[in-house]
Design an enzyme around this catalytic site. Structure first.
Site, PDB file in Angstrom:
ATOM      1  N   GLY A  31       0.807  -1.220   0.000  1.00  0.00           N
ATOM      2  CA  GLY A  31       0.000   0.000   0.000  1.00  0.00           C
ATOM      3  C   GLY A  31       0.834   1.261   0.000  1.00  0.00           C
ATOM      4  O   GLY A  31       2.020   1.239  -0.338  1.00  0.00           O
ATOM      5  N   HIS A  37       4.222   2.154  -8.225  1.00  0.00           N
ATOM      6  CA  HIS A  37       3.308   1.006  -8.104  1.00  0.00           C
ATOM      7  C   HIS A  37       2.323   0.981  -9.276  1.00  0.00           C
ATOM      8  O   HIS A  37       2.009  -0.077  -9.826  1.00  0.00           O
ATOM      9  CB  HIS A  37       2.482   1.098  -6.814  1.00  0.00           C
ATOM     10  CG  HIS A  37       3.256   0.935  -5.549  1.00  0.00           C
ATOM     11  ND1 HIS A  37       3.454   1.954  -4.656  1.00  0.00           N
ATOM     12  CD2 HIS A  37       3.877  -0.149  -5.014  1.00  0.00           C
ATOM     13  CE1 HIS A  37       4.154   1.514  -3.627  1.00  0.00           C
ATOM     14  NE2 HIS A  37       4.431   0.244  -3.819  1.00  0.00           N
ATOM     15  N   GLN A 155      15.159  -8.398  -3.197  1.00  0.00           N
ATOM     16  CA  GLN A 155      13.868  -9.090  -3.046  1.00  0.00           C
ATOM     17  C   GLN A 155      13.503  -9.815  -4.345  1.00  0.00           C
ATOM     18  O   GLN A 155      13.079 -10.973  -4.329  1.00  0.00           O
ATOM     19  CB  GLN A 155      12.788  -8.072  -2.688  1.00  0.00           C
ATOM     20  CG  GLN A 155      11.370  -8.626  -2.742  1.00  0.00           C
ATOM     21  CD  GLN A 155      10.342  -7.654  -2.215  1.00  0.00           C
ATOM     22  OE1 GLN A 155      10.179  -7.543  -1.015  1.00  0.00           O
ATOM     23  NE2 GLN A 155       9.612  -6.979  -3.076  1.00  0.00           N
TER      24      GLN A 155
HETATM   25  O1  PAF Z   1       7.805  -5.125  -1.895  1.00  0.00           O
HETATM   26  C1  PAF Z   1       6.846  -5.141  -1.091  1.00  0.00           C
HETATM   27  O2  PAF Z   1       6.031  -4.216  -1.033  1.00  0.00           O
HETATM   28  C2  PAF Z   1       6.677  -6.334  -0.165  1.00  0.00           C
HETATM   29  O3  PAF Z   1       7.900  -6.829   0.245  1.00  0.00           O
HETATM   30  C3  PAF Z   1       5.802  -7.451  -0.767  1.00  0.00           C
HETATM   31  C4  PAF Z   1       6.456  -8.072  -1.993  1.00  0.00           C
HETATM   32  C5  PAF Z   1       4.433  -6.915  -1.135  1.00  0.00           C
HETATM   33  C6  PAF Z   1       5.617  -8.579   0.256  1.00  0.00           C
HETATM   34  O4  PAF Z   1       5.006  -8.121   1.417  1.00  0.00           O
END
Ligand code: PAF
Length: 282
Positions: A31, A37, A155
């Site tokens: 969020g 995003h 990530q």
């Molecule tokens: O990158 C993010 O916002 C978070 O690490 C994710 C991938 C939504 C997992 O909670």
């Protein structure tokens, strides 16, 4: 846009779409959505019929002294942005829906490589929380494709490895980094940068680009480059968490003959920890 708070109702709706032959794209988020995003959502729309976005501030990936409680929650504004972008489904579960047996006893997904260096070194358990929640979200949504921002380079690498190792039937796509005009990478945590610090907050990006330029110009003394870049960031008044010249694939320290290199960095402002990266192909 249809909003779902429960796994069962989202699954029902997605089942109908899947039976109609629709390809499902997925953008997981926590969020406080910003332009970067929304670009991920638009990217997912290009190759999928239905796009699902999730908003869940995942406690499992925050350490005890981290900012889970002050992480910005802006649900109404997020919904509006997603509606404007033409997102089809929003999944917004609460903790009880995601962790019905509690977080402490939740079954975990552990990626044994790449998770205890860089961000993982200063955030123990963080990537275990990410891989666990992303696995759960993949099981819930069962997307054909999932799009992740490349600002979180580590990530993305960890998730790619997890998907490969566990044979998850999902295509992982990298979204590009979106930046403010001065180069600062867009982030939900940028709101914690003070007005006084903001004009200097692009120093991380400047220093990463400086290192990239030096490497393109032929320098291979990576350790010296790292310490010179760290000194630049400290001179701008910020504390460096890490700044490394790494092999883009393994995240190990780069070797002099590597051809795919990523310079990754994290620094602390007074209220936020910011990350960024710049890749170089030689
Ligand atoms: O990158 C993010 O916002 C978070 O690490 C994710 C991938 C939504 C997992 O909670």
């Amino acid at each position: 846009m249809q909003i779902f708070h429960h796994i069962a109702s989202l699954r029902d709706a997605l089942k109908t779409e899947r039976l109609a032959g629709k390809r499902i794209g997925f953008v997981p988020t926590m969020g406080n959505l910003h332009a970067a995003h929304i670009e991920l959502v638009k990217q997912a729309q290009q190759t999928n019929d239905i796009v699902v976005c999730s908003i869940f501030v995942n406690g499992l990936q925050f350490g005890l002294n981290e900012d889970w409680d002050k992480y910005p929650r802006t649900f109404e504004a997020d919904c509006q942005r997603l509606r404007d972008a033409g997102c089809d489904f929003l999944f917004h579960p609460d903790d009880r829906e995601m962790y019905p047996n509690g977080m402490d006893t939740q079954t975990r997904v552990i990626c044994p490589t790449m998770t205890d260096v860089l961000c993982g070194a200063s955030r123990p358990g963080h990537f275990e929380g990410v891989t666990t929640v992303v696995t759960k979200l993949f099981n819930i949504v069962q997307p054909d494709e999932a799009v992740f921002g490349v600002k979180d380079f580590q990530q993305l690498a960890v998730i790619r490895r997890m998907v490969e190792d566990l044979c998850m039937p999902v295509q992982i796509t990298a979204g590009t980094i979106h930046r403010e005009a001065d180069g600062l990478a867009m982030s939900s945590r940028n709101g914690f940068i003070t007005p006084e610090e903001r004009p200097r907050a692009n120093q991380l990006n400047k220093s990463l680009n400086w290192v990239a330029g030096q490497i393109r110009d032929g320098r291979r003394d990576f350790e010296l480059l790292e310490s010179e870049a760290r000194a630049q960031i400290e001179a701008a008044g910020f504390r460096v968490d890490y700044l490394t010249v790494s092999d883009s694939r393994t995240l190990n320290p780069a070797a002099v003959d590597d051809t795919e290199i990523t310079i990754l960095g994290a620094m602390y402002t007074s209220g936020a920890r910011l990350i960024d990266n710049v890749s170089v192909e030689l």
